[in-house]
Design a protein around this motif. Structure first.
Motif: not given
Lengths: 334, 244
Positions: A81-105
């Motif tokens: 997840e980035i900032n608590g919102e699910a993000m896609g795998m197996w693709r390029p993702v552009y994260a803004a400055a200050g954003s937080i990557l975390s993982f759930q289950k």
């Protein structure tokens, strides 16, 4: 500009394709357990395939991007997840400055790979950035990531896909509308079948053991890690006791100590060993094995050396195909 | 003798990315000499697709990349590497140049806090500690293999008079540089690690230096000798190392 580790997760280490050329000095190879997922993550962010990534295990880390970053996550699905919102795998993702990557289950698989365009600005030790935990060298200060670590990043070359460039002002993250088709990569199964060829001492094993290895189920026990997977199931034995002289072993070697429970050597295996080797997991199935969670059941399937090498070559051709497809997707606006 | 060795000469695969060349089935300096000669030849003549190689007691294991060796799937990788290794073996045999290296001297401060098990080994072998040191430092050892830990040498040549069993309960921490005995073997702990060997002394020199191009002081085929030193000499060597 660094990557800030807010929570380390269960075991998060920096790994590349491994430290080769020093096994004769007793220095283990290390490197990503799922080499294919690692390579694809790098391809997706436009990095060389041997650039280092973060390998996270079951419980992913929480980290903060202090600068905007192009990232990709591959391998086991630990619900990124980035900032608590699910993000896609197996693709390029552009994260803004200050954003937080975390993982759930953890949904499927065991190990996930986080590639960051530009890579980590950490020194190479013996020509590799891989973490060698036992000797405390390589990676980030020779150890697993910890809370508060600031991992410096290299200035990335401009590999941002055109479609993401248009949305760079986004405050959280943006991702491509496309992702790799699932048939191009391994998706974890409930009870995977791992293909293997005969090991050097196969013929020394009892007839029962030579049947059991291919027919019985084996559980990957909780005493399994980057060094090796300890299995339980059928106990295997030599037909008569033999004194073996220590020799080199490798990633995927299935060795059997005297008590009879097989051990599969993984990325952090010692360079030499003296136990009889009943089988050897084919290179093409090591990524599959790397994604097996402790506690799960696996089976072995016997293949010939020729088949194993054909599968190796097919896997390389598949990666070439992915490389070509990603290049086309990221270099042309549609 | 030559006849007998030939019977054991064999090539076999270790999975889809390595081939083992085995020169014999016993641990001996003669067989290891062949291991060393082949490894030296390979070091000087790497082939495209070679990843690395590991010499051991009786074997050289050659790791290769089947994709690179196969010329993108056009050639059988195993057969190709096997062919290369066979022709290398012939060239190794033609090459009569014998490998002669200087014996590497390893200074060791025996006993005391550096060798807490020297007294045990002496009692077990019914020798005085001085005699244990004498037998341990009198002979030249052959490095058969580096393994177990980075830079850790498997040495051959120890006098059986000082053989002693492993500790029943392994120590959880053994300092780098510790010199120990386990059964008929002696070795040097290259990094701090748990272990069950009987510790009889410690060397002030580092046998593993990850910052150097050749990280392991010792290589398979080297010969070494332990030189007894005093605690003062030990401390002096340590200080000199820190200074440089």
């Amino acid at each position: 500009m660094p990557l800030e580790i807010l929570k380390p997760g269960l075991l998060s280490t920096i790994q590349d394709l491994g430290r080769y050329g020093y096994q004769k000095d007793g220095i283990i190879v290390s490197g990503a357990m799922d080499v294919v997922a690692h390579r694809i993550a790098n391809i997706l962010v436009g990095s060389p395939e041997d650039a280092a990534t973060i390998e996270a295990t079951l419980i992913g880390p929480t980290l903060r991007f202090t600068t905007p970053a192009l990232i990709a996550i591959t391998g086991g699905n630990l619900s990124p997840e980035i900032n608590g919102e699910a993000m896609g795998m197996w693709r390029p993702v552009y994260a803004a400055a200050g954003s937080i990557l975390s993982f759930q289950k953890p949904v499927t698989g065991c190990r996930t790979y986080v590639a960051v365009a530009g890579g980590f600005a950490i020194p190479e030790v013996l020509k590799s950035q891989s973490t060698y935990l036992r000797a405390g060298l390589g990676g980030y200060q020779g150890r697993a990531l910890q809370t508060g670590d600031l991992i410096p990043l290299n200035e990335p070359a401009d590999t941002i896909p055109e479609e993401l460039k248009l949305q760079q002002n986004h405050t959280s993250f943006t991702q491509t509308t496309w992702a790799l088709a699932p048939q191009l990569y391994y998706t974890s199964e409930e009870q995977p079948t791992i293909r293997a060829v005969h090991g050097p001492e196969y013929d020394l094993f009892s007839e029962t053991s030579k049947t059991d290895i291919w027919e019985k189920e084996f559980q990957v026990t909780m005493q399994s890690d980057r060094m090796g997977y300890r299995l339980s199931g059928a106990t295997l034995a030599l037909s008569e006791p033999a004194e073996l002289i220590s020799s080199a072993v490798t990633f995927g070697t299935i060795q059997v100590p005297a008590e009879g429970n097989p051990i599969i050597l993984m990325a952090d295996h010692q360079t030499t060993g003296g136990y009889p080797r009943i089988a050897q997991v084919i290179t093409a199935d090591l990524p599959k094995l790397a994604q097996v969670q402790p506690g799960k059941i696996i089976r072995f399937q016997e293949v010939t050396l020729e088949q194993a090498q054909q599968l190796y070559i097919q896997q390389e051709l598949n990666i070439q195909k992915i490389k070509w497809a990603v290049h086309n997707k990221t270099h042309h606006t549609s | 003798m030559k006849q007998k060795d030939m019977r054991f000469l064999q090539f076999y695969p270790l999975g889809d990315s390595a081939i083992v060349l085995q020169f014999g089935a016993i641990i001996s300096p003669e067989i290891h000499h062949k291991v060393r000669a082949f490894a030296n030849y390979l070091q000087k003549h790497p082939f495209p697709g070679l990843v690395e190689f590991v010499p051991a007691f009786t074997t050289v294991t050659v790791y290769y990349n089947p994709w690179l060796v196969s010329e993108k799937g056009n050639v059988d990788p195993y057969e190709k590497v096997l062919g290369i290794m066979k022709s290398m073996l012939i060239k190794t045999k033609e090459n009569t140049e014998t490998y002669k290296a200087d014996t590497i001297k390893i200074p060791v401060c025996y006993g005391g806090s550096f060798g807490p098990d020297l007294e045990f080994v002496a009692a077990y072998t019914k020798l005085t500690p001085e005699k244990v040191i004498y037998y341990h430092s009198k002979v030249t050892y052959l490095v058969y293999m580096i393994g177990f830990a980075p830079g850790f040498p498997y040495l051959g040549g120890m006098n059986k008079k000082i053989a002693a069993p492993r500790k029943e309960t392994p120590r959880s921490v053994i300092p780098a540089g510790s010199v120990g005995i386990a059964g008929n073997q002696t070795g040097i702990y290259s990094i701090e690690t748990p272990g069950g060997w009987q510790l009889i002394g410690r060397t002030p020199i580092s046998v593993f230096n990850p910052q150097q191009e050749n990280p392991s002081l010792l290589r398979a085929g080297d010969t070494i000798r332990f030189i007894p030193i005093t605690e003062q000499e030990y401390n002096l060597r340590k200080e000199q190392q820190h200074a440089s």
